[in-house]
Design a protein around this motif. Sequence first.
Motif, PDB file in Angstrom:
ATOM      1  N   SER A  47       0.827  -1.207   0.000  1.00  0.00           N
ATOM      2  CA  SER A  47       0.000   0.000   0.000  1.00  0.00           C
ATOM      3  C   SER A  47       0.866   1.263   0.000  1.00  0.00           C
ATOM      4  O   SER A  47       0.524   2.253  -0.652  1.00  0.00           O
ATOM      5  CB  SER A  47      -0.964  -0.002   1.176  1.00  0.00           C
ATOM      6  OG  SER A  47      -0.252   0.025   2.390  1.00  0.00           O
ATOM      7  N   GLN A  48       1.999   1.236   0.691  1.00  0.00           N
ATOM      8  CA  GLN A  48       2.900   2.381   0.679  1.00  0.00           C
ATOM      9  C   GLN A  48       3.544   2.573  -0.696  1.00  0.00           C
ATOM     10  O   GLN A  48       3.741   3.696  -1.147  1.00  0.00           O
ATOM     11  CB  GLN A  48       3.982   2.242   1.754  1.00  0.00           C
ATOM     12  CG  GLN A  48       3.440   2.349   3.159  1.00  0.00           C
ATOM     13  CD  GLN A  48       2.792   3.695   3.401  1.00  0.00           C
ATOM     14  OE1 GLN A  48       3.376   4.737   3.170  1.00  0.00           O
ATOM     15  NE2 GLN A  48       1.555   3.671   3.863  1.00  0.00           N
ATOM     16  N   LEU A  49       3.860   1.473  -1.359  1.00  0.00           N
ATOM     17  CA  LEU A  49       4.405   1.548  -2.709  1.00  0.00           C
ATOM     18  C   LEU A  49       3.382   2.134  -3.681  1.00  0.00           C
ATOM     19  O   LEU A  49       3.725   2.957  -4.536  1.00  0.00           O
ATOM     20  CB  LEU A  49       4.861   0.169  -3.183  1.00  0.00           C
ATOM     21  CG  LEU A  49       5.489   0.101  -4.560  1.00  0.00           C
ATOM     22  CD1 LEU A  49       6.786   0.913  -4.596  1.00  0.00           C
ATOM     23  CD2 LEU A  49       5.768  -1.336  -4.952  1.00  0.00           C
ATOM     24  N   ALA A  50       2.129   1.751  -3.524  1.00  0.00           N
ATOM     25  CA  ALA A  50       1.073   2.303  -4.381  1.00  0.00           C
ATOM     26  C   ALA A  50       0.909   3.800  -4.143  1.00  0.00           C
ATOM     27  O   ALA A  50       0.758   4.574  -5.100  1.00  0.00           O
ATOM     28  CB  ALA A  50      -0.235   1.572  -4.127  1.00  0.00           C
ATOM     29  N   ALA A  51       0.945   4.229  -2.895  1.00  0.00           N
ATOM     30  CA  ALA A  51       0.842   5.661  -2.594  1.00  0.00           C
ATOM     31  C   ALA A  51       2.036   6.421  -3.165  1.00  0.00           C
ATOM     32  O   ALA A  51       1.890   7.519  -3.707  1.00  0.00           O
ATOM     33  CB  ALA A  51       0.747   5.873  -1.085  1.00  0.00           C
ATOM     34  N   PHE A  52       3.223   5.822  -3.070  1.00  0.00           N
ATOM     35  CA  PHE A  52       4.416   6.446  -3.634  1.00  0.00           C
ATOM     36  C   PHE A  52       4.286   6.602  -5.150  1.00  0.00           C
ATOM     37  O   PHE A  52       4.644   7.640  -5.709  1.00  0.00           O
ATOM     38  CB  PHE A  52       5.658   5.616  -3.294  1.00  0.00           C
ATOM     39  CG  PHE A  52       6.889   6.046  -4.034  1.00  0.00           C
ATOM     40  CD1 PHE A  52       7.562   7.195  -3.669  1.00  0.00           C
ATOM     41  CD2 PHE A  52       7.362   5.300  -5.097  1.00  0.00           C
ATOM     42  CE1 PHE A  52       8.692   7.600  -4.359  1.00  0.00           C
ATOM     43  CE2 PHE A  52       8.490   5.699  -5.794  1.00  0.00           C
ATOM     44  CZ  PHE A  52       9.151   6.851  -5.423  1.00  0.00           C
ATOM     45  N   MET A  53       3.766   5.582  -5.811  1.00  0.00           N
ATOM     46  CA  MET A  53       3.628   5.651  -7.270  1.00  0.00           C
ATOM     47  C   MET A  53       2.639   6.744  -7.682  1.00  0.00           C
ATOM     48  O   MET A  53       2.851   7.427  -8.688  1.00  0.00           O
ATOM     49  CB  MET A  53       3.181   4.298  -7.825  1.00  0.00           C
ATOM     50  CG  MET A  53       4.237   3.215  -7.721  1.00  0.00           C
ATOM     51  SD  MET A  53       5.772   3.645  -8.545  1.00  0.00           S
ATOM     52  CE  MET A  53       5.252   3.699 -10.237  1.00  0.00           C
ATOM     53  N   ALA A  54       1.567   6.921  -6.920  1.00  0.00           N
ATOM     54  CA  ALA A  54       0.611   7.984  -7.228  1.00  0.00           C
ATOM     55  C   ALA A  54       1.272   9.353  -7.075  1.00  0.00           C
ATOM     56  O   ALA A  54       1.093  10.238  -7.931  1.00  0.00           O
ATOM     57  CB  ALA A  54      -0.601   7.866  -6.315  1.00  0.00           C
ATOM     58  N   LEU A  55       2.048   9.540  -6.014  1.00  0.00           N
ATOM     59  CA  LEU A  55       2.750  10.810  -5.831  1.00  0.00           C
ATOM     60  C   LEU A  55       3.818  11.019  -6.900  1.00  0.00           C
ATOM     61  O   LEU A  55       4.029  12.135  -7.373  1.00  0.00           O
ATOM     62  CB  LEU A  55       3.381  10.868  -4.443  1.00  0.00           C
ATOM     63  CG  LEU A  55       2.400  11.041  -3.291  1.00  0.00           C
ATOM     64  CD1 LEU A  55       3.114  10.906  -1.952  1.00  0.00           C
ATOM     65  CD2 LEU A  55       1.698  12.369  -3.377  1.00  0.00           C
ATOM     66  N   LEU A  56       4.482   9.950  -7.288  1.00  0.00           N
ATOM     67  CA  LEU A  56       5.489  10.045  -8.341  1.00  0.00           C
ATOM     68  C   LEU A  56       4.849  10.463  -9.661  1.00  0.00           C
ATOM     69  O   LEU A  56       5.405  11.287 -10.398  1.00  0.00           O
ATOM     70  CB  LEU A  56       6.213   8.708  -8.498  1.00  0.00           C
ATOM     71  CG  LEU A  56       7.287   8.645  -9.568  1.00  0.00           C
ATOM     72  CD1 LEU A  56       8.454   9.552  -9.197  1.00  0.00           C
ATOM     73  CD2 LEU A  56       7.763   7.215  -9.748  1.00  0.00           C
ATOM     74  N   ASP A  57       3.677   9.939  -9.942  1.00  0.00           N
ATOM     75  CA  ASP A  57       2.989  10.286 -11.182  1.00  0.00           C
ATOM     76  C   ASP A  57       2.609  11.761 -11.202  1.00  0.00           C
ATOM     77  O   ASP A  57       2.746  12.432 -12.225  1.00  0.00           O
ATOM     78  CB  ASP A  57       1.761   9.400 -11.349  1.00  0.00           C
ATOM     79  CG  ASP A  57       1.373   9.221 -12.794  1.00  0.00           C
ATOM     80  OD1 ASP A  57       2.282   9.127 -13.645  1.00  0.00           O
ATOM     81  OD2 ASP A  57       0.164   9.169 -13.072  1.00  0.00           O
TER      82      ASP A  57
END
Length: 114
Positions: free
Chosen positions: A29-39
């Motif tokens: 879930s933290q990786l998914a949140a990071f990917m959204a912020l990265l996008d």
Amino acid sequence: MSAVERSARRIGSSAATCNPMRWRTLAVSQLAAFMALLDVSIVDVALPSIERGLGVSAGTALWVVSGYALSFGLALGPAGRLGDVLGRRRMFLIALGAFVLTSASPVPRQPLLC
């Protein structure tokens, strides 16, 4: 031993035997949140190129970020409901696959005019 001590001991022992998958779930879930912020950060970095390519002002180009945030926010409600219906894991994998496909799709590149 009092009832309070027995209850505290029971709570402590159940906390120690919690599902070990909770750490994996937290990491995903933290990786998914990071990917959204990265996008979102990628869109921010692309704004000067968007301005030049479309010939618009900075204020107009900022609507791109606002539109991205709005569409992301509007998709959360229905995606949450689909997660309830289809299962959270299946919906997460579907959304992750869609994110990867749309992020990795080739974008036609045009040379910048100087």
